[in-house]
Scaffold this active site. Sequence first.
Site, PDB file in Angstrom:
ATOM      1  N   ARG A   1       0.851  -1.188   0.000  1.00 33.87           N
ATOM      2  CA  ARG A   1       0.000   0.000   0.000  1.00 33.87           C
ATOM      3  C   ARG A   1       0.887   1.239   0.000  1.00 33.87           C
ATOM      4  O   ARG A   1       1.785   1.363   0.814  1.00 33.87           O
ATOM      5  CB  ARG A   1      -0.870   0.052   1.261  1.00 33.87           C
ATOM      6  CG  ARG A   1      -1.885  -1.018   1.344  1.00 33.87           C
ATOM      7  CD  ARG A   1      -3.000  -0.667   2.292  1.00 33.87           C
ATOM      8  NE  ARG A   1      -2.579  -0.129   3.594  1.00 33.87           N
ATOM      9  CZ  ARG A   1      -3.434   0.261   4.524  1.00 33.87           C
ATOM     10  NH1 ARG A   1      -4.735   0.203   4.288  1.00 33.87           N
ATOM     11  NH2 ARG A   1      -3.018   0.717   5.677  1.00 33.87           N
TER      12      ARG A   1
ATOM     13  N   THR B   1      -1.429   7.447  -0.210  1.00 36.86           N
ATOM     14  CA  THR B   1      -2.736   7.298  -0.873  1.00 36.86           C
ATOM     15  C   THR B   1      -3.494   6.061  -0.375  1.00 36.86           C
ATOM     16  O   THR B   1      -4.694   5.947  -0.582  1.00 36.86           O
ATOM     17  CB  THR B   1      -2.547   7.142  -2.395  1.00 36.86           C
ATOM     18  OG1 THR B   1      -1.826   5.921  -2.620  1.00 36.86           O
ATOM     19  CG2 THR B   1      -1.785   8.312  -2.991  1.00 36.86           C
TER      20      THR B   1
ATOM     21  N   ASP C   1       0.728  -3.163  11.980  1.00 34.87           N
ATOM     22  CA  ASP C   1       1.169  -3.562  10.634  1.00 34.87           C
ATOM     23  C   ASP C   1       1.562  -5.046  10.651  1.00 34.87           C
ATOM     24  O   ASP C   1       2.567  -5.425  11.255  1.00 34.87           O
ATOM     25  CB  ASP C   1       2.363  -2.695  10.215  1.00 34.87           C
ATOM     26  CG  ASP C   1       2.741  -2.943   8.767  1.00 34.87           C
ATOM     27  OD1 ASP C   1       3.035  -4.107   8.413  1.00 34.87           O
ATOM     28  OD2 ASP C   1       2.746  -1.986   7.976  1.00 34.87           O
TER      29      ASP C   1
ATOM     30  N   ASP D   1       5.112  -6.012   9.286  1.00 34.78           N
ATOM     31  CA  ASP D   1       6.198  -5.633  10.200  1.00 34.78           C
ATOM     32  C   ASP D   1       6.231  -6.541  11.416  1.00 34.78           C
ATOM     33  O   ASP D   1       7.307  -6.897  11.907  1.00 34.78           O
ATOM     34  CB  ASP D   1       6.026  -4.181  10.642  1.00 34.78           C
ATOM     35  CG  ASP D   1       6.438  -3.207   9.553  1.00 34.78           C
ATOM     36  OD1 ASP D   1       7.120  -3.622   8.607  1.00 34.78           O
ATOM     37  OD2 ASP D   1       6.060  -2.023   9.660  1.00 34.78           O
TER      38      ASP D   1
HETATM   39  C1  PRP Z   1      -1.035  -4.918   4.318  1.00 32.72           C
HETATM   40  C2  PRP Z   1      -1.790  -6.206   4.430  1.00 32.72           C
HETATM   41  C3  PRP Z   1      -2.645  -6.204   3.191  1.00 32.72           C
HETATM   42  C4  PRP Z   1      -2.953  -4.733   3.015  1.00 32.72           C
HETATM   43  C5  PRP Z   1      -4.357  -4.484   3.499  1.00 32.72           C
HETATM   44  O1  PRP Z   1       0.028  -5.044   3.447  1.00 32.72           O
HETATM   45  O2  PRP Z   1      -0.967  -7.332   4.551  1.00 32.72           O
HETATM   46  O3  PRP Z   1      -1.992  -6.707   2.039  1.00 32.72           O
HETATM   47  O4  PRP Z   1      -2.023  -4.016   3.844  1.00 32.72           O
HETATM   48  O5  PRP Z   1      -4.725  -3.173   3.271  1.00 32.72           O
HETATM   49  P1  PRP Z   1      -5.861  -2.779   2.243  1.00 32.72           P
HETATM   50  O6  PRP Z   1      -7.004  -3.694   2.480  1.00 32.72           O
HETATM   51  O7  PRP Z   1      -6.169  -1.356   2.637  1.00 32.72           O
HETATM   52  O8  PRP Z   1      -5.300  -2.857   0.860  1.00 32.72           O
HETATM   53  P2  PRP Z   1       1.110  -3.866   3.280  1.00 32.72           P
HETATM   54  O9  PRP Z   1       0.701  -2.937   2.197  1.00 32.72           O
HETATM   55  O10 PRP Z   1       1.375  -3.229   4.612  1.00 32.72           O
HETATM   56  O11 PRP Z   1       2.361  -4.631   2.726  1.00 32.72           O
HETATM   57  P3  PRP Z   1       3.325  -5.681   3.487  1.00 32.72           P
HETATM   58  O12 PRP Z   1       2.514  -6.912   3.738  1.00 32.72           O
HETATM   59  O13 PRP Z   1       4.415  -5.892   2.484  1.00 32.72           O
HETATM   60  O14 PRP Z   1       3.811  -5.040   4.769  1.00 32.72           O
HETATM   61  N1  URA Z   2      -2.336  -3.369   6.843  1.00 33.50           N
HETATM   62  C1  URA Z   2      -1.935  -3.810   8.053  1.00 33.50           C
HETATM   63  O1  URA Z   2      -0.936  -4.529   8.174  1.00 33.50           O
HETATM   64  N2  URA Z   2      -2.645  -3.438   9.130  1.00 33.50           N
HETATM   65  C2  URA Z   2      -3.743  -2.650   9.049  1.00 33.50           C
HETATM   66  O2  URA Z   2      -4.361  -2.344  10.081  1.00 33.50           O
HETATM   67  C3  URA Z   2      -4.131  -2.195   7.776  1.00 33.50           C
HETATM   68  C4  URA Z   2      -3.418  -2.589   6.685  1.00 33.50           C
END
Ligand code: PRP
Ligand code: URA
Length: 213
Positions: A108, A112, A204, A207
């Site tokens: 994400r 945005t 997150d 993380d």
């Molecule tokens: C997180 C999570 C989802 C997304 C959800 O990933 O694992 O993929 O956010 O958010 P959304 O429903 O608003 O799209 P992130 O973008 O943090 O990436 P990562 O798993 O690489 O940390």
């Molecule tokens: N992605 C995450 O990892 N946590 C949230 O709460 C939303 C998006």
Amino acid sequence: MNEFGENVFVLEHPLITHKISILRDKSTGTNEFRQLVEEIAMLMGFVALSDLPMKTVEVETPIERAETRVIAGRKLAIVPILRAGLGMVSGLTALVPSAKIGHIGMYRNEETHQPVEYFCKLPNPIEERTIVVCDPMLATGGSGVDAISQIKSHGGKKIKFVCIIAAPEGVRRLHAAHPDVQIYVGNLDRCLNENAYICPGLGDAGDRIFGTK
Ligand code: PRP
Ligand code: URA
């Protein structure tokens, strides 16, 4: 049936909810967090796969020849949304060791909150497989919607989406975009905050699984 209608299953099972409560605790460390994500994925997979098609086969038991049932059709495909979805793969493959594994890379944009796709590799023939897309978090729904659109554009048809925590906004958006997809939610949370994080959520997920940040 719940407020979201058909194809949305909010599990709220005591064993799953108990483990999610430990995930939510900010003092839970990486090692335990990773272990719990794996266990929750296994429990959720057990439910999500309860409608897998079966076929009858014959086996010779030590007692007699018997008709019994095994899972039919092409092997399952498990598709984690990177990164955080990776944490669920071992729990799901523990249930179905022969499953093939695809990957969709998505992050994400921090300002945005829109998903950006950076990788897609799916097992063939994808159109013949039951596909389990996994991601611990369904927040705005943007990542889930785009990941499933990508899988469909490669021919994927029978798709299930398994997430540990969802915001109502994300469930509605994913269900509206892909009403044919079965959505399995461990716990349904209250809302999103101004940074599009799930409240109360667990922070997150990526993380916390990988110990980054
Ligand atoms: C997180 C999570 C989802 C997304 C959800 O990933 O694992 O993929 O956010 O958010 P959304 O429903 O608003 O799209 P992130 O973008 O943090 O990436 P990562 O798993 O690489 O940390
Ligand atoms: N992605 C995450 O990892 N946590 C949230 O709460 C939303 C998006």
